[in-house]
Design a protein around this motif. Structure first.
Motif, PDB file in Angstrom:
ATOM      1  N   ALA A   1       0.732  -1.307  -0.108  1.00  0.00           N
ATOM      2  CA  ALA A   1      -0.003   0.040  -0.111  1.00  0.00           C
ATOM      3  C   ALA A   1       0.830   1.179   0.049  1.00  0.00           C
ATOM      4  CB  ALA A   1      -0.736  -0.060   1.174  1.00  0.00           C
ATOM      5  N   ASN A   2       1.974   1.106   0.698  1.00  0.00           N
ATOM      6  CA  ASN A   2       2.878   2.519   0.894  1.00  0.00           C
ATOM      7  C   ASN A   2       3.648   2.670  -0.614  1.00  0.00           C
ATOM      8  OD1 ASN A   2       1.773   3.340   3.395  1.00  0.00           O
ATOM      9  ND2 ASN A   2       3.857   2.545   4.483  1.00  0.00           N
ATOM     10  N   LEU A   3       3.999   1.651  -1.229  1.00  0.00           N
ATOM     11  CA  LEU A   3       4.581   1.622  -2.343  1.00  0.00           C
ATOM     12  C   LEU A   3       3.702   2.113  -3.370  1.00  0.00           C
ATOM     13  CD1 LEU A   3       6.941  -1.496  -2.384  1.00  0.00           C
ATOM     14  CD2 LEU A   3       7.775   0.771  -2.135  1.00  0.00           C
ATOM     15  N   GLU A   4       2.737   1.631  -3.523  1.00  0.00           N
ATOM     16  CA  GLU A   4       1.483   2.281  -4.261  1.00  0.00           C
ATOM     17  C   GLU A   4       1.698   3.791  -4.186  1.00  0.00           C
ATOM     18  OE1 GLU A   4      -2.125   0.262  -4.225  1.00  0.00           O
ATOM     19  OE2 GLU A   4      -1.269  -1.704  -4.636  1.00  0.00           O
ATOM     20  N   ASP A   5       1.187   4.192  -2.808  1.00  0.00           N
ATOM     21  CA  ASP A   5       1.022   5.465  -2.559  1.00  0.00           C
ATOM     22  C   ASP A   5       2.216   6.424  -2.859  1.00  0.00           C
ATOM     23  OD1 ASP A   5      -1.610   5.014  -1.893  1.00  0.00           O
ATOM     24  OD2 ASP A   5      -1.107   5.157   0.346  1.00  0.00           O
ATOM     25  N   ILE A   6       3.396   5.984  -2.671  1.00  0.00           N
ATOM     26  CA  ILE A   6       4.666   6.600  -2.998  1.00  0.00           C
ATOM     27  C   ILE A   6       4.619   7.074  -4.388  1.00  0.00           C
ATOM     28  CG2 ILE A   6       7.145   6.293  -3.066  1.00  0.00           C
ATOM     29  CD1 ILE A   6       6.901   4.982  -0.230  1.00  0.00           C
TER      30      ILE A   6
ATOM     31  N   ASN B   1       9.843   1.868 -21.607  1.00  0.00           N
ATOM     32  CA  ASN B   1      10.604   0.975 -20.799  1.00  0.00           C
ATOM     33  C   ASN B   1       9.944  -0.618 -20.421  1.00  0.00           C
ATOM     34  OD1 ASN B   1      12.621  -0.692 -18.893  1.00  0.00           O
ATOM     35  ND2 ASN B   1      14.017   1.126 -19.605  1.00  0.00           N
ATOM     36  N   PRO B   2      10.390  -1.622 -20.844  1.00  0.00           N
ATOM     37  CA  PRO B   2       9.813  -2.851 -20.652  1.00  0.00           C
ATOM     38  C   PRO B   2       9.636  -3.320 -19.071  1.00  0.00           C
ATOM     39  CG  PRO B   2      11.476  -3.340 -22.204  1.00  0.00           C
ATOM     40  CD  PRO B   2      11.520  -2.006 -21.932  1.00  0.00           C
ATOM     41  N   LEU B   3      10.860  -2.599 -18.343  1.00  0.00           N
ATOM     42  CA  LEU B   3      10.781  -2.638 -16.899  1.00  0.00           C
ATOM     43  C   LEU B   3       9.783  -1.867 -16.192  1.00  0.00           C
ATOM     44  CD1 LEU B   3      12.257  -4.357 -14.530  1.00  0.00           C
ATOM     45  CD2 LEU B   3      13.651  -2.437 -14.389  1.00  0.00           C
ATOM     46  N   ARG B   4       9.788  -0.608 -16.683  1.00  0.00           N
ATOM     47  CA  ARG B   4       8.514   0.206 -16.303  1.00  0.00           C
ATOM     48  C   ARG B   4       7.165  -0.351 -16.385  1.00  0.00           C
ATOM     49  NH1 ARG B   4       7.523   6.235 -16.558  1.00  0.00           N
ATOM     50  NH2 ARG B   4       5.198   6.178 -15.670  1.00  0.00           N
ATOM     51  N   VAL B   5       7.113  -0.733 -17.842  1.00  0.00           N
ATOM     52  CA  VAL B   5       5.686  -1.432 -17.869  1.00  0.00           C
ATOM     53  C   VAL B   5       5.458  -2.563 -16.891  1.00  0.00           C
ATOM     54  CG1 VAL B   5       4.266  -2.789 -19.572  1.00  0.00           C
ATOM     55  CG2 VAL B   5       5.552  -0.678 -20.223  1.00  0.00           C
ATOM     56  N   ALA B   6       6.561  -3.523 -16.703  1.00  0.00           N
ATOM     57  CA  ALA B   6       6.188  -4.684 -15.814  1.00  0.00           C
ATOM     58  C   ALA B   6       6.023  -4.282 -14.361  1.00  0.00           C
ATOM     59  CB  ALA B   6       7.522  -5.642 -15.737  1.00  0.00           C
ATOM     60  N   PHE B   7       6.990  -3.071 -13.931  1.00  0.00           N
ATOM     61  CA  PHE B   7       6.658  -2.680 -12.684  1.00  0.00           C
ATOM     62  C   PHE B   7       5.175  -1.958 -12.348  1.00  0.00           C
ATOM     63  CE2 PHE B   7       6.776   1.106  -9.999  1.00  0.00           C
ATOM     64  CZ  PHE B   7       7.180   0.575  -8.463  1.00  0.00           C
ATOM     65  N   SER B   8       4.803  -1.141 -13.483  1.00  0.00           N
ATOM     66  CA  SER B   8       3.506  -0.543 -13.175  1.00  0.00           C
ATOM     67  C   SER B   8       2.615  -1.546 -13.001  1.00  0.00           C
ATOM     68  CB  SER B   8       3.255   0.355 -14.360  1.00  0.00           C
ATOM     69  OG  SER B   8       2.028   1.186 -14.321  1.00  0.00           O
ATOM     70  N   LEU B   9       2.613  -2.474 -13.883  1.00  0.00           N
ATOM     71  CA  LEU B   9       1.379  -3.688 -14.031  1.00  0.00           C
ATOM     72  C   LEU B   9       1.468  -4.713 -12.573  1.00  0.00           C
ATOM     73  CD1 LEU B   9       1.814  -5.100 -17.686  1.00  0.00           C
ATOM     74  CD2 LEU B   9      -0.436  -3.994 -16.543  1.00  0.00           C
ATOM     75  N   ALA B  10       2.744  -4.631 -12.080  1.00  0.00           N
ATOM     76  CA  ALA B  10       2.942  -5.465 -10.863  1.00  0.00           C
ATOM     77  C   ALA B  10       2.506  -4.747  -9.804  1.00  0.00           C
ATOM     78  CB  ALA B  10       4.491  -5.868 -10.870  1.00  0.00           C
ATOM     79  N   LEU B  11       2.763  -3.464  -9.586  1.00  0.00           N
ATOM     80  CA  LEU B  11       2.459  -2.861  -8.383  1.00  0.00           C
ATOM     81  C   LEU B  11       1.163  -1.966  -8.429  1.00  0.00           C
ATOM     82  CD1 LEU B  11       3.350  -1.725  -5.537  1.00  0.00           C
ATOM     83  CD2 LEU B  11       4.492   0.269  -6.538  1.00  0.00           C
ATOM     84  N   LEU B  12       0.755  -1.386  -9.679  1.00  0.00           N
ATOM     85  CA  LEU B  12      -0.248  -0.586  -9.753  1.00  0.00           C
ATOM     86  C   LEU B  12      -1.394  -1.045 -10.506  1.00  0.00           C
ATOM     87  CD1 LEU B  12       1.709   2.793 -10.602  1.00  0.00           C
ATOM     88  CD2 LEU B  12       0.958   1.856  -8.396  1.00  0.00           C
ATOM     89  N   GLY B  13      -1.175  -2.178 -11.240  1.00  0.00           N
ATOM     90  CA  GLY B  13      -2.255  -2.957 -11.875  1.00  0.00           C
ATOM     91  C   GLY B  13      -2.470  -2.222 -13.241  1.00  0.00           C
ATOM     92  N   GLU B  14      -1.734  -1.327 -13.714  1.00  0.00           N
ATOM     93  CA  GLU B  14      -2.074  -0.573 -14.790  1.00  0.00           C
ATOM     94  C   GLU B  14      -0.640  -0.528 -15.802  1.00  0.00           C
ATOM     95  OE1 GLU B  14      -4.698   2.255 -15.817  1.00  0.00           O
ATOM     96  OE2 GLU B  14      -5.769   2.184 -14.123  1.00  0.00           O
ATOM     97  N   ARG B  15      -0.814  -0.262 -16.919  1.00  0.00           N
ATOM     98  CA  ARG B  15       0.413   0.133 -17.794  1.00  0.00           C
ATOM     99  C   ARG B  15       0.550   1.727 -17.732  1.00  0.00           C
ATOM    100  NH1 ARG B  15       2.243  -3.294 -21.438  1.00  0.00           N
ATOM    101  NH2 ARG B  15       1.177  -5.251 -21.822  1.00  0.00           N
ATOM    102  N   PRO B  16       1.968   2.038 -17.805  1.00  0.00           N
ATOM    103  CA  PRO B  16       1.940   3.559 -17.819  1.00  0.00           C
ATOM    104  C   PRO B  16       1.325   4.352 -18.297  1.00  0.00           C
ATOM    105  CG  PRO B  16       4.243   2.423 -18.025  1.00  0.00           C
ATOM    106  CD  PRO B  16       3.162   1.354 -18.066  1.00  0.00           C
ATOM    107  N   THR B  17       0.748   3.746 -19.537  1.00  0.00           N
ATOM    108  CA  THR B  17      -0.117   4.671 -20.384  1.00  0.00           C
ATOM    109  C   THR B  17      -1.620   4.716 -19.912  1.00  0.00           C
ATOM    110  OG1 THR B  17      -0.591   2.681 -21.817  1.00  0.00           O
ATOM    111  CG2 THR B  17       0.878   4.382 -22.836  1.00  0.00           C
ATOM    112  N   GLY B  18      -1.788   3.647 -19.177  1.00  0.00           N
ATOM    113  CA  GLY B  18      -3.351   3.861 -18.454  1.00  0.00           C
ATOM    114  C   GLY B  18      -3.530   4.648 -17.317  1.00  0.00           C
TER     115      GLY B  18
END
Length: 167
Positions: A46-51, A74-91
């Motif tokens: 939760a804190n990581l999402e909020d940060i 960057n594929p790592l940004r896309v993976a990070f965004s999906l893994a933590l935030l549940g959305e792609r950066p464009t979303g």
């Protein structure tokens, strides 16, 4: 509950299963990193999402938190965004457009994993991420996230060191 106890509980929570966001290869994963002088906050999901969504901008001692992202392609940004935030950066573009009108800018963007390591290591309160294989002694890992299965091969290629890092 003291800040120290919250931090320990947050670390234990992460160790017990933060990477439950999907399958991860034994040799891969995403490491969420901080510098040697850690912010005083529990690094739970939760804190990581909020940060990274900048809903939390200071730690328990009121020191600034400074999240860093890789470029949105960057594929790592896309993976990070999906893994933590549940959305792609464009979303998240609509979210950041709305936040901008409330005076909140998105996290700083760095060009490469090497830049991420340098900025996080040298910036007080910084939080970032790299492929687990790229972690070195300049930073500390506070969480590990699973790479979504459909991006595992692309993220694994980021572990190959070369003069020009894949973007």
């Amino acid at each position: 509950m003291t800040a120290g106890l919250r931090r320990i509980l947050g670390i234990l929570t992460l160790a017990a299963g933060l990477s439950g966001a999907g399958p991860v290869r034994a040799d891969g994963g995403i490491a969420v990193i901080i510098g040697k002088s850690p912010p005083h906050i529990a690094f739970d999901r939760a804190n990581l999402e909020d940060i990274f969504l900048k809903r939390i901008r200071v730690d328990d001692d009121r020191a600034a938190l400074v999240p860093f992202n890789l470029s949105s392609t960057n594929p790592l940004r896309v993976a990070f965004s999906l893994a933590l935030l549940g959305e792609r950066p464009t979303g998240l573009q609509r979210y950041w457009t709305e936040r901008y009108f409330h005076g909140v800018s998105p996290p700083y963007t760095v060009r490469s994993q090497e830049s991420m390591l340098r900025f996080v290591a040298e910036t007080p309160g910084a939080v970032g991420y790299v492929a687990s294989c790229r972690v070195d002694g300049r930073v500390r890992v506070v969480a590990r996230l699973a790479v979504p299965a459909d991006l595992a091969d692309r993220v694994q290629r980021l572990c190959v060191r070369s003069d020009k890092e894949p973007e």
